[in-house]
Scaffold this motif. Structure first.
Motif, PDB file in Angstrom:
ATOM      1  N   ASN A   1       0.827  -1.199   0.000  1.00  0.00           N
ATOM      2  CA  ASN A   1       0.000   0.000   0.000  1.00  0.00           C
ATOM      3  C   ASN A   1       0.867   1.257   0.000  1.00  0.00           C
ATOM      4  O   ASN A   1       1.970   1.273   0.544  1.00  0.00           O
ATOM      5  N   CYS A   2       0.330   2.321  -0.577  1.00  0.00           N
ATOM      6  CA  CYS A   2       1.090   3.561  -0.760  1.00  0.00           C
ATOM      7  C   CYS A   2       1.532   4.210   0.549  1.00  0.00           C
ATOM      8  O   CYS A   2       2.542   4.919   0.583  1.00  0.00           O
TER       9      CYS A   2
ATOM     10  N   LYS B   1      -4.813  -2.559   6.171  1.00  0.00           N
ATOM     11  CA  LYS B   1      -3.679  -2.838   5.278  1.00  0.00           C
ATOM     12  C   LYS B   1      -2.363  -2.457   5.933  1.00  0.00           C
ATOM     13  O   LYS B   1      -1.371  -3.195   5.849  1.00  0.00           O
ATOM     14  N   MET B   2      -2.325  -1.286   6.570  1.00  0.00           N
ATOM     15  CA  MET B   2      -1.060  -0.820   7.140  1.00  0.00           C
ATOM     16  C   MET B   2      -0.589  -1.722   8.259  1.00  0.00           C
ATOM     17  O   MET B   2       0.620  -1.938   8.435  1.00  0.00           O
ATOM     18  N   LEU B   3      -1.526  -2.284   9.025  1.00  0.00           N
ATOM     19  CA  LEU B   3      -1.154  -3.226  10.080  1.00  0.00           C
ATOM     20  C   LEU B   3      -0.620  -4.526   9.492  1.00  0.00           C
ATOM     21  O   LEU B   3       0.515  -4.940   9.763  1.00  0.00           O
ATOM     22  N   GLN B   4      -1.429  -5.187   8.668  1.00  0.00           N
ATOM     23  CA  GLN B   4      -1.042  -6.520   8.212  1.00  0.00           C
ATOM     24  C   GLN B   4       0.140  -6.483   7.242  1.00  0.00           C
ATOM     25  O   GLN B   4       1.000  -7.387   7.265  1.00  0.00           O
TER      26      GLN B   4
ATOM     27  N   ILE C   1       5.941  -7.458   5.842  1.00  0.00           N
ATOM     28  CA  ILE C   1       7.178  -6.943   5.258  1.00  0.00           C
ATOM     29  C   ILE C   1       8.326  -6.995   6.253  1.00  0.00           C
ATOM     30  O   ILE C   1       9.453  -7.378   5.921  1.00  0.00           O
ATOM     31  N   LEU C   2       8.062  -6.580   7.498  1.00  0.00           N
ATOM     32  CA  LEU C   2       9.109  -6.537   8.510  1.00  0.00           C
ATOM     33  C   LEU C   2       9.361  -7.898   9.156  1.00  0.00           C
ATOM     34  O   LEU C   2      10.322  -8.054   9.922  1.00  0.00           O
TER      35      LEU C   2
ATOM     36  N   LEU D   1       3.631  -7.285  15.524  1.00  0.00           N
ATOM     37  CA  LEU D   1       3.874  -5.845  15.588  1.00  0.00           C
ATOM     38  C   LEU D   1       2.564  -5.097  15.825  1.00  0.00           C
ATOM     39  O   LEU D   1       1.554  -5.352  15.171  1.00  0.00           O
ATOM     40  N   ASP D   2       2.574  -4.174  16.774  1.00  0.00           N
ATOM     41  CA  ASP D   2       1.386  -3.408  17.137  1.00  0.00           C
ATOM     42  C   ASP D   2       1.379  -2.098  16.351  1.00  0.00           C
ATOM     43  O   ASP D   2       2.121  -1.172  16.667  1.00  0.00           O
TER      44      ASP D   2
END
Length: 347
Positions: free
Chosen positions: A136-137, A223-226, A231-232, A237-238
């Motif tokens: 995601n962007c 999206k930003m959470l999952q 990726i990391l 990760l919270d």
């Protein structure tokens, strides 16, 4: 664009070539000198027949329905999730390595989700799905900064508020913002267009992007959470986010709160961020300096400012970041994935 006759150079296809990201892909493949033996352009029937200059040659956009991918080595997909769901796997089955810029396959276990500066190590061969997902962007610039933080201090929690530009909805989103702004200025009280953003965006902010989930969060926020976790490589990760659309034509901004597991020294944090590739820290030398979408500068960099360690909590700090969502958040990351694939001889 570097057109060559070498048969080992990849044949490239761009699906969604007439859209905002597709046009940026055409530009970046040229300016970054990605070697190829030909580029074909595809889009919906509505856009088929348009003529676009590529590498000094005028090419005709082909109808995606019935498009033959058998001679394509790399296919960039930037035409929306539903299009990727329908056409990406058939393209991969015909032999193309698909680099997909939608949400269709990001969480598919057989599809790597890649930001080359962060997790290029997952690219060790052709994926089982034949697809590499572009994140995601808003996730891309965030994880590029979080990696060095996690490695040095560890991370307990990340809280993000995004300020996302109209171009996140492509050319139609930009057009709707401009139309609304023009109406407000010339006809105060006029009914403003709201097809793309749910509410009028001109002179407004809309704290709602994508569809609503049962949790009360939106899909954009999930999206930003999952994606950050995948990726990391940090499955627990919270990350919690509020995603907001703002009346800016292009470039997303983010206010990021990070609580590390150990106390953070601001000078070391700034130095580590400034050492990252294609990252500009605006308050490295001038305390309080910050980028904005209009003034950030180099469009292929992640721009950071307002770096602050909290006096009451030395493990916590704030960042303000700005990144061109059409380039860093989409087309540039996709091209850098292709560059990594070619450099490693993975086709």
């Amino acid at each position: 664009m570097t057109f060559v006759s070498d048969s080992k150079a990849p044949g490239i296809a761009i699906v969604g070539a007439t859209g905002a990201v597709g046009q940026t892909l055409v530009e970046l493949i040229g300016t970054r000198g990605l070697r190829h033996r030909g580029v074909r352009l595809a889009a919906s029937a509505r856009s088929a027949g348009r003529r676009i200059e590529v590498d000094g040659r005028t090419r005709t956009v082909e109808d995606l329905e019935g498009f033959d991918f058998s001679g394509t080595d790399i296919a960039f997909f930037s035409a929306g999730t539903s299009v990727s769901q329908k056409y990406a796997r058939p393209a991969a089955a015909q032999g193309a390595l698909v680099i997909d810029n939608t949400n269709a396959f990001r969480m598919d276990p057989d599809t790597p989700l890649v930001v080359p500066q962060v997790n290029a190590d997952v690219l060790t061969g052709r994926p089982a799905s034949g697809i590499i997902a572009n994140p995601n962007c808003s996730t891309i610039p965030l994880v590029r900064l979080l990696r060095t933080v996690e490695q040095r201090w560890g991370i307990r929690q990340v809280v993000v508020s995004t300020y996302q530009a109209a171009s996140g909805q492509g050319e139609h989103g930009i057009a709707e913002l401009r139309e609304g702004a023009e109406l407000v200025l010339h006809e105060p009280g006029a009914e403003l267009p709201a097809d793309r953003f749910g509410k009028p965006l001109a002179f407004n902010v809309v704290p709602f992007i994508d569809r609503l989930l049962e949790t009360g969060f939106t899909m954009e926020e999930q999206k930003m959470l999952q994606e950050s976790r995948k990726i990391l490589g940090l499955p627990h990760l919270d990350v919690t986010t509020t995603c907001v659309r703002v009346p800016v034509v292009n470039s997303h901004s983010e206010a990021v709160w990070v609580e590390a597991t150990e106390p953070v020294d601001r000078a070391e944090l700034v130095a580590r961020l400034a050492e990252l590739p294609e990252v500009t820290v605006h308050d490295r030398d001038t305390l309080g300096a910050y980028p904005t979408p209009l003034t950030a500068g180099e469009p292929d960099h992640v721009h950071v400012g307002r770096v602050r360690v909290a006096p009451h909590n030395p493990r916590g700090f704030w960042l303000w970041l700005v990144a061109d969502n059409l380039r860093i958040g989409a087309a540039l990351n996709a091209v850098q994935i292709a560059e990594t694939v070619l450099d490693r001889g993975l086709l």
